[in-house]
Design an enzyme around this catalytic site. Structure first.
Site, mmCIF file in Angstrom:
data_model
loop_
_atom_site.group_PDB
_atom_site.id
_atom_site.type_symbol
_atom_site.label_atom_id
_atom_site.label_comp_id
_atom_site.label_asym_id
_atom_site.label_seq_id
_atom_site.Cartn_x
_atom_site.Cartn_y
_atom_site.Cartn_z
ATOM 1 N N CYS A 1 -43.402 -24.160 43.270
ATOM 2 C CA CYS A 1 -42.295 -23.925 44.099
ATOM 3 C C CYS A 1 -41.301 -23.030 43.627
ATOM 4 C CB CYS A 1 -41.583 -25.194 44.562
ATOM 5 S SG CYS A 1 -42.583 -26.456 45.132
ATOM 6 N N ARG B 1 -45.973 -16.753 41.987
ATOM 7 C CA ARG B 1 -46.116 -18.026 41.520
ATOM 8 C C ARG B 1 -47.129 -19.050 42.185
ATOM 9 N NH1 ARG B 1 -40.981 -19.291 38.750
ATOM 10 N NH2 ARG B 1 -41.124 -21.544 39.454
ATOM 11 N N GLY C 1 -39.590 -29.517 41.833
ATOM 12 C CA GLY C 1 -39.984 -30.703 40.990
ATOM 13 C C GLY C 1 -40.437 -31.873 41.848
ATOM 14 N N LYS D 1 -61.857 -18.918 33.845
ATOM 15 C CA LYS D 1 -61.494 -17.770 34.515
ATOM 16 C C LYS D 1 -62.437 -17.536 35.781
ATOM 17 C CE LYS D 1 -58.664 -16.465 33.624
ATOM 18 N NZ LYS D 1 -57.805 -16.926 32.696
ATOM 19 N N GLU E 1 -61.731 -20.336 38.633
ATOM 20 C CA GLU E 1 -60.276 -20.198 39.212
ATOM 21 C C GLU E 1 -60.275 -19.086 40.115
ATOM 22 O OE1 GLU E 1 -56.708 -19.917 36.499
ATOM 23 O OE2 GLU E 1 -58.072 -18.650 35.373
ATOM 24 N N HIS F 1 -78.401 -32.604 26.047
ATOM 25 C CA HIS F 1 -78.083 -34.085 26.277
ATOM 26 C C HIS F 1 -77.735 -34.476 27.592
ATOM 27 C CE1 HIS F 1 -78.641 -34.463 21.874
ATOM 28 N NE2 HIS F 1 -77.980 -33.418 21.850
ATOM 29 N N LYS G 1 -48.698 -19.844 39.405
ATOM 30 C CA LYS G 1 -48.338 -19.408 38.094
ATOM 31 C C LYS G 1 -47.599 -20.105 37.102
ATOM 32 C CE LYS G 1 -48.786 -15.763 35.431
ATOM 33 N NZ LYS G 1 -50.058 -15.679 34.781
HETATM 34 C C1 F6R Z 1 -55.414 -19.916 34.030
HETATM 35 C C2 F6R Z 1 -53.877 -20.078 33.478
HETATM 36 C C3 F6R Z 1 -53.396 -21.575 33.378
HETATM 37 C C4 F6R Z 1 -52.300 -21.418 32.455
HETATM 38 C C5 F6R Z 1 -51.540 -22.787 32.359
HETATM 39 C C6 F6R Z 1 -50.415 -22.940 31.547
HETATM 40 O O1 F6R Z 1 -55.677 -18.778 33.905
HETATM 41 O O2 F6R Z 1 -53.072 -19.078 33.538
HETATM 42 O O3 F6R Z 1 -54.552 -22.316 32.896
HETATM 43 O O4 F6R Z 1 -52.832 -20.706 31.103
HETATM 44 O O5 F6R Z 1 -51.269 -23.203 33.478
HETATM 45 O O6 F6R Z 1 -49.492 -22.107 31.969
HETATM 46 P P1 F6R Z 1 -48.584 -21.460 30.568
HETATM 47 O O7 F6R Z 1 -49.022 -20.627 29.778
HETATM 48 O O8 F6R Z 1 -47.272 -20.808 31.513
HETATM 49 O O9 F6R Z 1 -48.010 -22.759 29.826
#
Ligand code: F6R
Length: 598
Positions: free
Chosen positions: A2, A28, A98, A478, A481, A497, A593
């Site tokens: 958010c 974000r 939150g 990668k 996602e 296994h 993000k």
């Molecule tokens: C994957 C990605 C997420 C972040 C994770 C931690 O490409 O970007 O897995 O690595 O959400 O985010 P930060 O680094 O901001 O704590």
């Protein structure tokens, strides 16, 4: 996650400020958005989907000088207009980032006091609670103090009140900034939302109430005494969101990695290894390191573990932050807890940091965003210099985090005398030459060909041993996602296994083979899947004679630096696959993000 923006202006430009702010927060990740503004009462506009959809409902001819806006990433209640913020109850309208954890019991109490709820959100309950306290106290600041006393969980709030010309904000465990400009004052989840209009900014501390009028921002503690503020000039370069000719931010950010590597390591190595020792803390006093992070940042921790254990002879425990924060931790005064985070705001990682700090354990944060909560709260900060990362899937911040962990391993190895002068000389030479090798690896034309071979599959496997297993995990994340292909990473020796039962004719298996002593073992594992029909793709720095269907050769460098090259094909294969599958590469579905809820 958010996003919040709010404006109290001397001009009547609120609708433009709010929509611009919400657009700047789009990166974000969100599913719906809304605004509330004052103009003959409080007006609310909401929309599901992109900000463009919301903007279509906005009439810019309407003039208003106070408003709040929100991008929602659903936590309670599905994605629809009703659940979308802002929420209004009685005299109070709010936007919230939150999770209010005790919202069920609060809702019951409020229902007994005749409040009725139209949504499934915790935010509507928060709004009603503030309205109740406002009616009791007739003073919004007192109502917010009572709110802080009563709620459990995390919140950053933007509040407007009927008949009051200010905006009010409080926060706990969710980020919020307040900012000042020539024409008015702002609140936002992230400076970027208001940097076009504002000139100075400060992070709002917890337990502080911010009162934002059109010409001032006043801060109050819980006893409603005025407290000092500490505004800093906004670095306007963050407004540069040009894609520089690239189709996607992710591709641009992948191409920025040579520069990011140079920027991140150069200041530590101005005078070779001596400055690395001088400019970093003394790690030799620790006999154990815990690295705690989420997602890709957690994967950087796994790379760091391999390097620190091998070169510095210290046991490293890597843990997912959402687990670490609730489990029994075996740390003591000789343990260093390292948190790794691009945003510096990830709720679980922040909680893990606070837990360790609360237990008097030394903490170090490897963070990209200047001034973020982790950057401010950790005992020691090592800032990476990835610059602003806009694509939701991290690439350049991942590399910069790995580079910083490699420097820590090098620092310790050298301080403990584990590597001799000649090896240090070789490493420093490799560091100097790495940006060019990164550039060449990025420009390898093979990635598109491989993407073409795999993009129609329903599942893809990544395998590797040792540090290559850690990289397999990042490659797999990668791919899934951004392309939505189901992918899994396995330690190469583990596949047989159980999971090998999923290998069918044509299933792509991407093997990473950069560890000299393990390459032949992984080749055998690739043969095992090939004989069951898999399409094998090898990524290697070894001149191996292999039977892979596709092979990507990357330059060989010192092991401390190799992961930085190995990750490039993983990023670019995922990118090309996602492009062929016509996915929204920079903003994948359901992802955010900055993950500021647990
Ligand atoms: C994957 C990605 C997420 C972040 C994770 C931690 O490409 O970007 O897995 O690595 O959400 O985010 P930060 O680094 O901001 O704590």
């Amino acid at each position: 996650m958010c996003g919040i923006v709010g404006y109290n202006g001397k001009d009547k430009n609120t609708l433009h400020v709010l929509i611009d702010g919400l657009k700047a927060l789009e990166y974000r990740g969100y599913d719906s958005a809304g605004i509330a503004y004052k103009n003959n009462g409080i007006n609310i506009i909401k929309s599901v989907g992109k900000i463009d959809e919301l903007e279509k409902k906005v009439d810019y001819n309407i003039k208003s000088n106070i408003g709040i806006g929100h991008t929602r990433w659903a936590t309670h209640g599905s994605v629809n207009i009703t659940n979308c913020h802002p929420h209004n109850v009685g005299d109070i309208t709010i936007v919230h980032n939150g999770i209010i954890e005790n919202f069920n019991s609060l809702k019951e109490e409020l229902e007994n006091k005749k409040y009725k709820f139209n949504t499934k959100t915790d935010t509507e309950v928060a709004c009603a609670l503030i309205d109740l306290f406002y009616n009791e106290t007739k003073d919004i600041k007192k109502a917010l103090v009572k709110f802080m006393d009563k709620v459990e969980g995390s919140y950053a709030l933007g509040v407007i009140v009927k008949g009051d010309d200010n905006i009010y904000s409080v926060r706990k465990d969710s980020p919020l900034i307040v900012a000042k400009g020539d024409n008015g004052n702002f609140i936002a989840s992230d400076t970027i939302a208001v940097s076009k209009y504002a000139d100075s900014v400060m992070y709002l501390k917890e337990n502080i109430i911010a009162e934002i009028s059109s010409d001032n921002i006043t801060l109050f503690d819980r006893d409603l005494n005025i407290v000092e503020n500490d505004f800093k000039e906004i670095d306007k370069s963050i407004n540069n969101t040009d894609k520089c000719g690239y189709d996607y931010y992710m591709l641009k950010e992948i191409h920025e990695q040579p520069k990011v590597f140079r920027d991140t390591v150069s200041s530590y190595l101005e005078n070779g290894i001596d400055s690395l020792i001088d400019k970093m803390p003394d790690f030799t006093k620790y006999n154990r390191i815990d690295i705690v992070a989420c997602g890709s940042a957690y994967h950087t921790g796994l790379v760091g573990k391999n390097l620190i254990e091998e070169f510095a002879d210290i046991p490293v425990n890597v843990e997912v932050a959402s687990e670490y924060r609730y489990k029994k931790n075996f740390y003591d005064d000789k343990t260093l807890v390292i948190v790794v985070s691009q945003s510096g705001e990830t709720a679980d990682t922040l909680a893990a940091l606070r837990k360790a700090k609360g237990d008097n354990i030394d903490t170090l944060a490897i963070v990209n965003v200047e001034g973020s909560t982790m950057a401010r709260e950790a005992n020691i900060l090592l800032k990476i210099k990835a610059g602003r990362e806009i694509a939701v899937a991290t690439t350049k911040a991942y590399s910069a985090q790995v580079a910083m962990l490699s420097l820590i391993a090098l620092n310790l190895a050298s301080a403990k005398g584990n590597i001799d002068k000649n090896e240090i000389k070789d490493i420093l030479k490799d560091i100097k030459e790495l940006p060019v090798k990164l550039e060449n690896t990025i420009l390898n034309p093979e990635y598109e060909k491989i993407a073409n071979a795999i993009y129609e599959n329903e599942s893809v496997f990544f395998i590797g041993r040792g540090i290559d297993y850690a990289l397999s995990m990042e490659g797999s994340l990668k791919l899934k996602e951004i392309s939505y292909i189901n992918s899994q990473a396995y330690a190469a020796g583990e596949l047989k296994h159980g999971t090998i039962s999923l290998i069918d004719e044509g299933t792509p298996v991407i093997g990473i083979l950069t560890e000299d002593n393990l390459v032949l073992k992984t080749i055998s594992n690739m043969e095992e899947v090939k004989s069951r029909g898999a399409v094998t793709i090898g990524i290697t720095n070894n001149n191996i004679d292999s039977n892979f269907d596709y092979k990507i050769e990357i330059p060989k460098v010192h092991k401390l630096l190799q992961p930085l090259l190995t990750v490039i094909p993983l990023q670019l294969i995922s990118y090309e696959v996602a492009k062929l599958r016509k996915c929204n590469i920079d903003q994948p579905k359901n992802l955010a993000k900055s993950v500021t809820v647990e």
